[in-house]
Motif scaffolding. Structure first.
Motif, PDB file in Angstrom:
ATOM      1  N   UNK A 172      -7.853 152.339  80.100  1.00 38.34           N
ATOM      2  CA  UNK A 172      -8.135 152.349  78.497  1.00 38.34           C
ATOM      3  C   UNK A 172      -8.170 153.594  77.797  1.00 38.34           C
ATOM      4  N   UNK A 173      -8.178 155.039  78.689  1.00 42.36           N
ATOM      5  CA  UNK A 173      -7.808 155.934  78.294  1.00 42.36           C
ATOM      6  C   UNK A 173      -6.309 156.538  77.118  1.00 42.36           C
ATOM      7  N   UNK A 174      -5.245 155.064  78.395  1.00 40.73           N
ATOM      8  CA  UNK A 174      -4.418 155.427  77.993  1.00 40.73           C
ATOM      9  C   UNK A 174      -3.734 154.363  76.625  1.00 40.73           C
ATOM     10  N   UNK A 175      -4.668 153.580  76.055  1.00 40.86           N
ATOM     11  CA  UNK A 175      -5.162 153.100  75.374  1.00 40.86           C
ATOM     12  C   UNK A 175      -4.969 153.722  73.990  1.00 40.86           C
ATOM     13  N   UNK A 176      -6.632 154.170  73.964  1.00 43.06           N
ATOM     14  CA  UNK A 176      -6.917 155.515  73.272  1.00 43.06           C
ATOM     15  C   UNK A 176      -5.939 156.698  73.218  1.00 43.06           C
ATOM     16  N   UNK A 177      -5.247 157.186  73.971  1.00 42.25           N
ATOM     17  CA  UNK A 177      -3.988 157.676  73.722  1.00 42.25           C
ATOM     18  C   UNK A 177      -3.198 156.896  72.401  1.00 42.25           C
ATOM     19  N   UNK A 178      -2.441 156.154  72.707  1.00 38.76           N
ATOM     20  CA  UNK A 178      -1.832 155.934  71.772  1.00 38.76           C
ATOM     21  C   UNK A 178      -1.992 155.106  70.580  1.00 38.76           C
ATOM     22  N   UNK A 179      -3.466 154.861  70.838  1.00 33.98           N
ATOM     23  CA  UNK A 179      -4.205 154.980  69.036  1.00 33.98           C
ATOM     24  C   UNK A 179      -4.296 155.983  68.469  1.00 33.98           C
ATOM     25  N   UNK A 180      -3.846 156.977  69.330  1.00 35.97           N
ATOM     26  CA  UNK A 180      -4.381 158.622  69.010  1.00 35.97           C
ATOM     27  C   UNK A 180      -3.623 158.532  68.316  1.00 35.97           C
ATOM     28  N   UNK A 181      -2.455 158.141  69.055  1.00 37.96           N
ATOM     29  CA  UNK A 181      -0.604 158.709  68.724  1.00 37.96           C
ATOM     30  C   UNK A 181       0.121 158.247  67.154  1.00 37.96           C
ATOM     31  N   UNK A 182      -1.022 157.430  66.418  1.00 37.45           N
ATOM     32  CA  UNK A 182      -0.112 157.440  65.156  1.00 37.45           C
ATOM     33  C   UNK A 182      -1.454 157.766  64.301  1.00 37.45           C
ATOM     34  N   UNK A 183      -1.698 158.937  65.146  1.00 37.00           N
ATOM     35  CA  UNK A 183      -2.786 160.344  63.936  1.00 37.00           C
ATOM     36  C   UNK A 183      -3.814 158.662  62.509  1.00 37.00           C
ATOM     37  N   UNK A 184      -4.764 157.821  63.545  1.00 34.95           N
ATOM     38  CA  UNK A 184      -5.854 157.431  62.790  1.00 34.95           C
ATOM     39  C   UNK A 184      -6.904 158.023  61.829  1.00 34.95           C
ATOM     40  N   UNK A 185      -7.425 157.715  61.188  1.00 32.13           N
ATOM     41  CA  UNK A 185      -8.544 158.211  60.642  1.00 32.13           C
ATOM     42  C   UNK A 185      -9.956 157.377  61.341  1.00 32.13           C
ATOM     43  N   UNK A 186      -9.840 156.501  61.450  1.00 36.21           N
ATOM     44  CA  UNK A 186     -10.861 155.700  61.847  1.00 36.21           C
ATOM     45  C   UNK A 186     -10.394 155.245  63.213  1.00 36.21           C
ATOM     46  N   UNK A 187     -12.070 155.483  64.633  1.00 37.78           N
ATOM     47  CA  UNK A 187     -11.210 154.790  65.693  1.00 37.78           C
ATOM     48  C   UNK A 187     -11.935 153.533  66.284  1.00 37.78           C
ATOM     49  N   UNK A 188     -12.014 152.622  66.054  1.00 35.26           N
ATOM     50  CA  UNK A 188     -12.679 151.126  66.681  1.00 35.26           C
ATOM     51  C   UNK A 188     -12.587 150.634  67.968  1.00 35.26           C
ATOM     52  N   UNK A 189     -13.961 150.721  68.344  1.00 36.33           N
ATOM     53  CA  UNK A 189     -13.593 149.860  69.976  1.00 36.33           C
ATOM     54  C   UNK A 189     -14.919 148.667  70.167  1.00 36.33           C
ATOM     55  N   UNK A 190     -14.285 148.160  70.527  1.00 39.73           N
ATOM     56  CA  UNK A 190     -15.104 146.548  70.695  1.00 39.73           C
ATOM     57  C   UNK A 190     -14.960 146.483  72.400  1.00 39.73           C
ATOM     58  N   UNK A 191     -16.421 146.458  73.036  1.00 42.42           N
ATOM     59  CA  UNK A 191     -17.313 146.739  74.079  1.00 42.42           C
ATOM     60  C   UNK A 191     -16.034 147.741  74.760  1.00 42.42           C
ATOM     61  N   UNK A 192     -15.585 148.818  74.521  1.00 39.12           N
ATOM     62  CA  UNK A 192     -14.063 149.340  75.805  1.00 39.12           C
ATOM     63  C   UNK A 192     -14.732 150.331  76.628  1.00 39.12           C
ATOM     64  N   UNK A 193     -15.794 150.278  77.587  1.00 35.35           N
ATOM     65  CA  UNK A 193     -16.251 150.024  79.014  1.00 35.35           C
ATOM     66  C   UNK A 193     -16.789 148.859  79.804  1.00 35.35           C
ATOM     67  N   UNK A 194     -16.252 147.145  79.177  1.00 32.82           N
ATOM     68  CA  UNK A 194     -16.553 146.241  79.899  1.00 32.82           C
ATOM     69  C   UNK A 194     -16.646 145.898  80.637  1.00 32.82           C
ATOM     70  N   UNK A 195     -15.041 146.485  81.042  1.00 32.54           N
ATOM     71  CA  UNK A 195     -14.764 146.370  82.336  1.00 32.54           C
ATOM     72  C   UNK A 195     -14.812 147.685  82.926  1.00 32.54           C
TER      73      UNK A 195
END
Length: 259
Positions: A156-179
């Motif tokens: 999950x943190x790798x997926x967050x790193x993948x999201x950060x890599x494109x330098x977004x301004x907003x990060x949306x998380x849909x129940x990121x800890x449920x699993x």
């Protein structure tokens, strides 16, 4: 890098069915906002309108305005792909690309966007993104190993790193800890608290304690019954939502009387 979000009289449709009705909300930059409410109340649907992800379903559309720092992301001529670069999404279940290495997973978004960068720049992006996701120290010696070989929390943190890599301004998380297990959940929650120093973060969660721990403001969504649209019932500082809500249905939900 973060941006303010304003939804103005926003209605979300799947075909003719109105799934979410009349949402007015302002989400401040560099903050964490939690969406809570019972299943089927429209919180994930509304979250997906913030980067036009709901449009991948045929017939899905919105009415009203959705502004990022004053710019309507649904205005004519706006490219949904560009919107999704600015507004990243982390999904409920970790979804690293199984055939890619850890390094390739981090860079995947850049390649999908058609960006070409040198090996040196790519190395810098990988390290910066993994550090930003609090994962660098754990994986720096196995960047060429498959991302699918990591634990659930690491994925999950790798997926967050993948999201950060494109330098977004907003990060949306849909129940990121449920699993995730409790230890991995804590790691992601700690990361969310750090991410708001640079990004606007919006999280959907069914975990009341998690909303109370990580968010600055909380939005409570509810639904009047089957076939009715979800609605934003109350939106305020998280401490107020949990300790002194203004609406009885909010109080009933956060106190566990329903949901």
């Amino acid at each position: 890098m973060s941006k303010r979000i304003d939804a103005i009289d926003l209605n979300v449709y799947y075909g003719k069915f109105r799934a979410v009705a009349d949402v007015d909300i302002t989400i401040e930059p560099k903050s964490v906002t939690a969406f809570i409410g019972p299943s089927g109340c429209g919180k994930t649907t509304f979250l997906r309108t913030l980067n036009r992800m709901h449009e991948v379903l045929p017939g899905a559309h919105v009415e009203g305005k959705l502004l990022l720092d004053g710019d309507d992301i649904y205005a004519p001529g706006v490219d949904p792909v560009a919107v999704r670069s600015n507004v990243g999404m982390v999904f409920q279940r970790p979804n690293p690309f199984p055939t890619m290495t850890i390094r390739e997973n981090v860079l995947a978004g850049l390649k999908l966007n058609g960006q070409r960068i040198s090996k040196g720049d790519a190395d810098a992006v990988v390290e910066k993104s993994l550090r930003g996701a609090n994962l660098w120290q754990e994986v720096k010696d196995r960047l060429e190993k498959p991302g699918s070989g990591l634990s659930g929390g690491q994925q999950q943190r790798l997926c967050i790193a993948r999201t950060i890599a494109v330098e977004p301004e907003v990060i949306l998380m849909d129940e990121p800890c449920s699993a995730l297990d409790p230890i991995s959940t804590l790691a992601v929650e700690d990361l969310i608290s750090e991410l708001k120093e640079q990004y606007t973060v919006v999280i959907v969660t069914h975990n009341m304690q998690q909303a109370a721990r990580v968010s600055d403001k909380t939005a409570f969504f509810n639904i009047a019954g089957t076939g009715k649209p979800g609605k934003l019932i109350e939106y305020a500082e998280t401490s107020q939502i949990f300790n002194n809500p203004q609406e009885k249905s909010t109080e009933d939900y956060v106190s566990g009387r329903f949901g």
